[in-house]
Design an enzyme around this catalytic site. Sequence first.
Site, PDB file in Angstrom:
ATOM      1  N   HIS A  73      -5.461   8.145   0.098  1.00  0.00           N
ATOM      2  CA  HIS A  73      -4.833   8.453  -1.184  1.00  0.00           C
ATOM      3  C   HIS A  73      -4.584   9.955  -1.279  1.00  0.00           C
ATOM      4  CE1 HIS A  73      -6.466   4.487  -3.113  1.00  0.00           C
ATOM      5  NE2 HIS A  73      -5.724   4.284  -2.039  1.00  0.00           N
ATOM      6  N   GLY A  78       0.817  -1.216   0.000  1.00  0.00           N
ATOM      7  CA  GLY A  78       0.000   0.000   0.000  1.00  0.00           C
ATOM      8  C   GLY A  78       0.846   1.260   0.000  1.00  0.00           C
ATOM      9  N   ASP A  79       0.174   2.404  -0.187  1.00  0.00           N
ATOM     10  CA  ASP A  79       0.798   3.733  -0.135  1.00  0.00           C
ATOM     11  C   ASP A  79       1.873   3.941  -1.191  1.00  0.00           C
ATOM     12  OD1 ASP A  79      -0.812   4.121   2.077  1.00  0.00           O
ATOM     13  OD2 ASP A  79       0.727   3.404   3.472  1.00  0.00           O
ATOM     14  N   ALA A 123      -8.126   3.099   3.197  1.00  0.00           N
ATOM     15  CA  ALA A 123      -7.263   3.728   2.198  1.00  0.00           C
ATOM     16  C   ALA A 123      -7.061   5.208   2.532  1.00  0.00           C
ATOM     17  CB  ALA A 123      -7.907   3.607   0.817  1.00  0.00           C
TER      18      ALA A 123
HETATM   19  P1  GDP Z   1      -1.593   5.789  -1.913  1.00  0.00           P
HETATM   20  O1  GDP Z   1      -2.289   5.224  -0.737  1.00  0.00           O
HETATM   21  O2  GDP Z   1      -1.003   4.719  -2.794  1.00  0.00           O
HETATM   22  O3  GDP Z   1      -2.430   6.750  -2.713  1.00  0.00           O
HETATM   23  O4  GDP Z   1      -0.352   6.615  -1.350  1.00  0.00           O
HETATM   24  P2  GDP Z   1      -0.365   7.609  -0.068  1.00  0.00           P
HETATM   25  O5  GDP Z   1      -1.011   8.875  -0.456  1.00  0.00           O
HETATM   26  O6  GDP Z   1      -0.847   6.919   1.135  1.00  0.00           O
HETATM   27  O7  GDP Z   1       1.186   7.774   0.161  1.00  0.00           O
HETATM   28  C1  GDP Z   1       2.038   8.259  -0.839  1.00  0.00           C
HETATM   29  C2  GDP Z   1       2.733   9.526  -0.303  1.00  0.00           C
HETATM   30  O8  GDP Z   1       3.810   9.846  -1.135  1.00  0.00           O
HETATM   31  C3  GDP Z   1       1.830  10.734  -0.329  1.00  0.00           C
HETATM   32  O9  GDP Z   1       2.208  11.602   0.701  1.00  0.00           O
HETATM   33  C4  GDP Z   1       2.123  11.347  -1.692  1.00  0.00           C
HETATM   34  O10 GDP Z   1       1.868  12.761  -1.719  1.00  0.00           O
HETATM   35  C5  GDP Z   1       3.590  11.082  -1.797  1.00  0.00           C
HETATM   36  N1  GDP Z   1       4.113  10.852  -3.159  1.00  0.00           N
HETATM   37  C6  GDP Z   1       3.528  10.251  -4.229  1.00  0.00           C
HETATM   38  N2  GDP Z   1       4.419  10.152  -5.241  1.00  0.00           N
HETATM   39  C7  GDP Z   1       5.568  10.693  -4.818  1.00  0.00           C
HETATM   40  C8  GDP Z   1       6.877  10.854  -5.401  1.00  0.00           C
HETATM   41  O11 GDP Z   1       7.150  10.453  -6.510  1.00  0.00           O
HETATM   42  N3  GDP Z   1       7.822  11.442  -4.600  1.00  0.00           N
HETATM   43  C9  GDP Z   1       7.568  11.879  -3.340  1.00  0.00           C
HETATM   44  N4  GDP Z   1       8.553  12.432  -2.658  1.00  0.00           N
HETATM   45  N5  GDP Z   1       6.361  11.736  -2.771  1.00  0.00           N
HETATM   46  C10 GDP Z   1       5.391  11.134  -3.487  1.00  0.00           C
HETATM   47  P1  IMO Z   2      -3.839   2.625   0.749  1.00  0.00           P
HETATM   48  O1  IMO Z   2      -4.994   2.430  -0.224  1.00  0.00           O
HETATM   49  C1  IMO Z   2      -1.231   0.823   3.709  1.00  0.00           C
HETATM   50  C2  IMO Z   2      -2.997  -2.211   6.328  1.00  0.00           C
HETATM   51  C3  IMO Z   2      -3.172  -1.874   7.785  1.00  0.00           C
HETATM   52  C4  IMO Z   2      -3.062  -3.255   8.400  1.00  0.00           C
HETATM   53  C5  IMO Z   2      -3.758  -4.145   7.382  1.00  0.00           C
HETATM   54  C6  IMO Z   2      -5.225  -4.432   7.702  1.00  0.00           C
HETATM   55  O2  IMO Z   2      -3.712   3.983   1.287  1.00  0.00           O
HETATM   56  O3  IMO Z   2      -2.592   2.081   0.130  1.00  0.00           O
HETATM   57  P2  IMO Z   2      -7.461  -3.036   7.669  1.00  0.00           P
HETATM   58  O4  IMO Z   2      -7.822  -1.717   8.249  1.00  0.00           O
HETATM   59  O5  IMO Z   2      -7.632  -3.128   6.188  1.00  0.00           O
HETATM   60  O6  IMO Z   2      -8.148  -4.173   8.372  1.00  0.00           O
HETATM   61  O7  IMO Z   2      -5.898  -3.225   7.984  1.00  0.00           O
HETATM   62  O8  IMO Z   2      -3.683  -3.449   6.155  1.00  0.00           O
HETATM   63  N1  IMO Z   2      -3.625  -1.250   5.400  1.00  0.00           N
HETATM   64  C7  IMO Z   2      -2.937  -0.384   4.646  1.00  0.00           C
HETATM   65  N2  IMO Z   2      -1.622  -0.113   4.598  1.00  0.00           N
HETATM   66  N3  IMO Z   2      -2.081   1.461   2.886  1.00  0.00           N
HETATM   67  C8  IMO Z   2      -3.401   1.182   2.897  1.00  0.00           C
HETATM   68  O9  IMO Z   2      -4.255   1.690   1.991  1.00  0.00           O
HETATM   69  C9  IMO Z   2      -3.894   0.265   3.847  1.00  0.00           C
HETATM   70  N4  IMO Z   2      -5.123  -0.203   4.157  1.00  0.00           N
HETATM   71  C10 IMO Z   2      -4.949  -1.139   5.094  1.00  0.00           C
HETATM   72  O10 IMO Z   2      -2.162  -1.005   8.218  1.00  0.00           O
HETATM   73  O11 IMO Z   2      -1.716  -3.646   8.441  1.00  0.00           O
HETATM   74 MG    MG Z   3      -2.274   5.407   1.360  1.00  0.00          MG
END
Ligand code: GDP
Ligand code: IMO
Ligand code: MG
Length: 422
Positions: A41, A12-13, A39
């Site tokens: 995002h 994730g993330d 999630a």
């Molecule tokens: P998602 O859950 O997959 O949408 O990702 P998240 O938003 O949880 O986490 C990604 C983090 O990295 C966020 O703070 C974004 O703003 C940041 N981010 C995304 N792409 C880049 C990148 O290429 N470089 C940097 N430095 N940050 C990024």
């Molecule tokens: P995005 O879409 C990172 C992780 C939680 C935990 C496990 C189960 O932002 O990438 P849950 O609440 O689903 O029962 O948690 O999954 N987890 C994530 N880790 N990014 C996420 O979403 C997550 N959604 C759940 O931390 O380990």
């Molecule tokens: Mg995320």
Amino acid sequence: MKVDVLLGLQWGDEGKGKVVDVLTPKYDVITRFQGGPNAGHTLEFNNFKHVLHNIPSGIFHKDKVNIVGNGVVLDPITFKQEIDALKEKGFDITDNLYISKKAHLILPTHRILDAASEASKGKTKIGSTLKGIGPTYMDKTGRNGLRVGDILHNFEEKYAALKEKHIKLLEMYNFEYNIEEYEKGLFESIESLRQFNIIDSEHELNKYLKNEKSILAEGAQGTMLDIDFGSYPFVTSSNTICAGACTGMGIAPNKIGEVYGIFKAYCTRVGSGPFPTELFDETGEALRKAGNEFGATTGRPRRCGWIDLVALKYAIMVNGVTQLIMTKGDVLSHFETIKAATAYKMGDEITEEFPFELPENLEPVYTEIPGWNCDLTGLKSEDDFPEELNNYISFLENELEVPVKIVSVGPDRDQTIVRYLD
Ligand code: GDP
Ligand code: IMO
Ligand code: MG
């Protein structure tokens, strides 16, 4: 027309929200197909930053249709909070957001059950986001759940019956809770949900395809958190992989087009569970700091480590990834050397195949690659890539056997480079 799918290949993330926002202009419809407010995002553009939880990441493009698909679990309370926060920032999305009647509802008692289950597990807890995801999907597969379509008739009655059931279940746990606290705003939020376009999304999505409209499906979580193929039991409760887009939208497998697999140039995980390349030293700390690796939903520090090609190859295999997207290469800017795990050593055995379990004695086998030692955040085109970055990408493409089509070098929409491929 076909549905393109963008999904996370790690834990994730990976930057899904950012890249979906960047790709949205190419599509007519953006759909979430699984997960829920677990999630987070993050999108950034024009000095504006926003984190979306229940809502698809195409929402800031006014002319696009955004759909919450049937495979999603929707929390009416946090959904209303999201809508209100967006309104406050000047975005009224009532007209371009559609919600499937078949999406399941996260109820206050699901959140309590999540918390009770986690508390009962003690040290072996999953590290859930405590958004009620597991209990809601359990009610879905156990055939007890309530769906968004249920708010249209006799919701209060149906809610009272399921709440009773949950209260009985909660007796199993030695867990104190204040139901009023969790229930606050529930009925108001249900009322607010009724103002949205509540639709038979599987019909609508298939009609869009028939009418030559393009659709992008936005994954949540990542492949290593998939209920079947992730690091079970430390996973989420839905199919985060490409097949989940079919069941979570009502799209036939032969209607899937491109599968964009997104990964960070290193690796992170939040919550419990195995993480073979995790770094517990100052390098891990440096990654967390440079990458600002703190959860977008819970604020928890993310665990950091090197890229894991064993897990990535597995993720590419189960998803049928056709194009790769690499994010956060800029975070590695100040590392002299970058490491990539190409195999796992478990006792005497060395394997490149992702195993059934990730044992404690697992040691990653690393390849070292020279770092680029320069700032990437201002890059505008592939022509400006330092040689070492090109080498890193070529190394990954060689190992993973899929081209890296997009490279993200910062959190902003503009910090995205599409490579010249094809
Ligand atoms: P998602 O859950 O997959 O949408 O990702 P998240 O938003 O949880 O986490 C990604 C983090 O990295 C966020 O703070 C974004 O703003 C940041 N981010 C995304 N792409 C880049 C990148 O290429 N470089 C940097 N430095 N940050 C990024
Ligand atoms: P995005 O879409 C990172 C992780 C939680 C935990 C496990 C189960 O932002 O990438 P849950 O609440 O689903 O029962 O948690 O999954 N987890 C994530 N880790 N990014 C996420 O979403 C997550 N959604 C759940 O931390 O380990
Ligand atoms: Mg995320």
